[in-house]
Design a protein around this motif. Sequence first.
Motif, PDB file in Angstrom:
ATOM      1  N   ASP A 447       0.843  -1.201   0.000  1.00  0.00           N
ATOM      2  CA  ASP A 447       0.000   0.000   0.000  1.00  0.00           C
ATOM      3  C   ASP A 447       0.868   1.236   0.000  1.00  0.00           C
ATOM      4  O   ASP A 447       2.090   1.152   0.097  1.00  0.00           O
ATOM      5  N   THR A 464      -6.476   0.544  -0.068  1.00  0.00           N
ATOM      6  CA  THR A 464      -6.693   0.321  -1.498  1.00  0.00           C
ATOM      7  C   THR A 464      -6.920  -1.158  -1.816  1.00  0.00           C
ATOM      8  O   THR A 464      -7.642  -1.497  -2.755  1.00  0.00           O
ATOM      9  N   GLU A 467     -10.559  -1.743  -0.955  1.00  0.00           N
ATOM     10  CA  GLU A 467     -11.388  -1.039  -1.935  1.00  0.00           C
ATOM     11  C   GLU A 467     -11.497  -1.836  -3.235  1.00  0.00           C
ATOM     12  O   GLU A 467     -12.587  -1.970  -3.807  1.00  0.00           O
ATOM     13  N   LYS A 566      -7.428   8.227  -9.584  1.00  0.00           N
ATOM     14  CA  LYS A 566      -7.142   7.813  -8.216  1.00  0.00           C
ATOM     15  C   LYS A 566      -7.909   8.716  -7.253  1.00  0.00           C
ATOM     16  O   LYS A 566      -8.108   9.902  -7.514  1.00  0.00           O
TER      17      LYS A 566
END
Length: 586
Positions: A447, A464, A467, A566
């Motif tokens: 990450d 992330t 997600e 992003k």
Amino acid sequence: MSSIPSLLRDRIAATPDAEAYRVPSDDGWISLSWREVGDRVRGLALGLAKLGSGPGARVSILCSTRLEWILCDLAVLATGAATTTIYPSNTAAESAFIISDSGSTIVIAENDDQVAKLESVRKELPGVSHVIVIDGTPSDDGWVIPLDSVPADEGDYDAMVDAIAQDDLATLIYTSGTTGRPKGVELTHDNWLYTADAVREINLISPSDLHFLWLPLSHSFGKLLEVVMIGQGVPTAIDGRLDKIAENLGVLRPTFMAAAPRIFEKIHNTVVANMRNEGGLKLRIFEWARKTGIRVVRARQRGVPVPITTRIEYALADRLVFAKLRERFGGRIRYFISGAAPLSQDIAEFFDAAGLTILEGYGLTESSAGTFLNRPESVKFGTVGLPFPGTEVRIADDDGEILIKGRGIMRGYHNLPEDTAEALEDGWLHTGDIGELDDVGRLRITDRKKELIKTSGGKYVAPTYLEGKIKAACPYVSHVFVHGDRRNYVTCLVTLDMEVVRPWAQAQSLPLDPEELREHPRMRAEVEKAIQQVNAGEASYATVKKFAILGSDFTVETGELTASLKIKRKAVEERYGSVLDGFYDA
């Protein structure tokens, strides 16, 4: 060669009549040869030189992805100047900051809308002598000049190109600012030439390929692709319109395309949602084919033989499902390339099962975008592959930060010596990412160092990763924002992809208004099912305890996403702070 313009000159000499670029027109697509590109770049470069572009100068480009972006970039570089890139989605204030901070004296703008943006901050741009508009009208005072009116002057083009050195500045790209004020990354001609050399060395592409380019050329990933294709002589079809990607794939029939993970998520979710809407036998066949394909993919990844019965099933699944999916993308894709953000392993496995392998890579603007890439012959999902030839990598002993060194590493941050010294300590670029190397040297990203969540219980959670898992588990989800730093448990915000969810909602007689739909028990149940599915595979401290569905999606225009799609985490936290705080109210 010593520069990007000399690379172009060599390409023109080697294959003058080969196709260089393909662009959309009213009657379909038209092509330009490398010779035609060279003629246009030469004329524009001599005209720009007359307007003041030259060694030490900066020229900003404020434009979406199109042929003229590349032609202008190459012409600017040929004068010895450096290009400063600006996203067309940047605000007037953001554009003014980049233009001023870079010291740009000329700005190339796409159209009258972008010119109006510049006009609104003209007082903040005293150093800009001219604005050149690609599709627009001149101003009465001569400040704005149409591109086709730039005076092509007599001059020694080859002498200009020969005077450019490898270490001369080629590009200033300002970081997206997900965690703070944008910084100008200084990239030299040699930084970009390294990427061209590295791709050639790993034998990834050839002139027989057709590259489809839609990525923002203002982003380092897009710029890398521009230079690499010149170096390899690969023709590129260019169309920056996101809503045309699927259609263009079917029409152009490219052999490869690079994209951000959001594009692959969108394709995956659209396919899954369409099958769910079909229901019945079609859905059962699709689910069987997907499970069969993923069994085969995982066996290959482990290096174990695939049983003959499974191979037979997979052949049938390919004929009934996967071959049709490949045909939708033109039927010639050799592979996709994913970068700019983490790719969910679930998404990667689905595409590989369909015969549409995604090669995930990794790099930063500070490393000229290309640093690691999975090779077609040795793809390992969950990793970003091996480093490019000539790049060194090591993992910091204290915190697991990824450190890299090589020809692709930036010269520094523009006018920020302290930040440069911090980022390039002992010649190693400190990436800000956490990762590990496997036994053959492939890199796995854990990450972002600055984005890791540390719960109040002292446990670290990679947002992330979660997600990506949730987005892959529910086709109706567009974005997920996992939260919980210094909190006692993890929560998340979810946005809906209304293009995908609307047909399902209509078929289920659910509200079509996003504000009403987000609170409907059926919609919440679909999202909760996906979250619980992901939670089942995670440690207790990393499971999502509460969630909220938002009434509007995250977008570049509203400020929650960068131009490379992003999430801007600080922007989301600020905008939805009351919702996030509400998760933890007693």
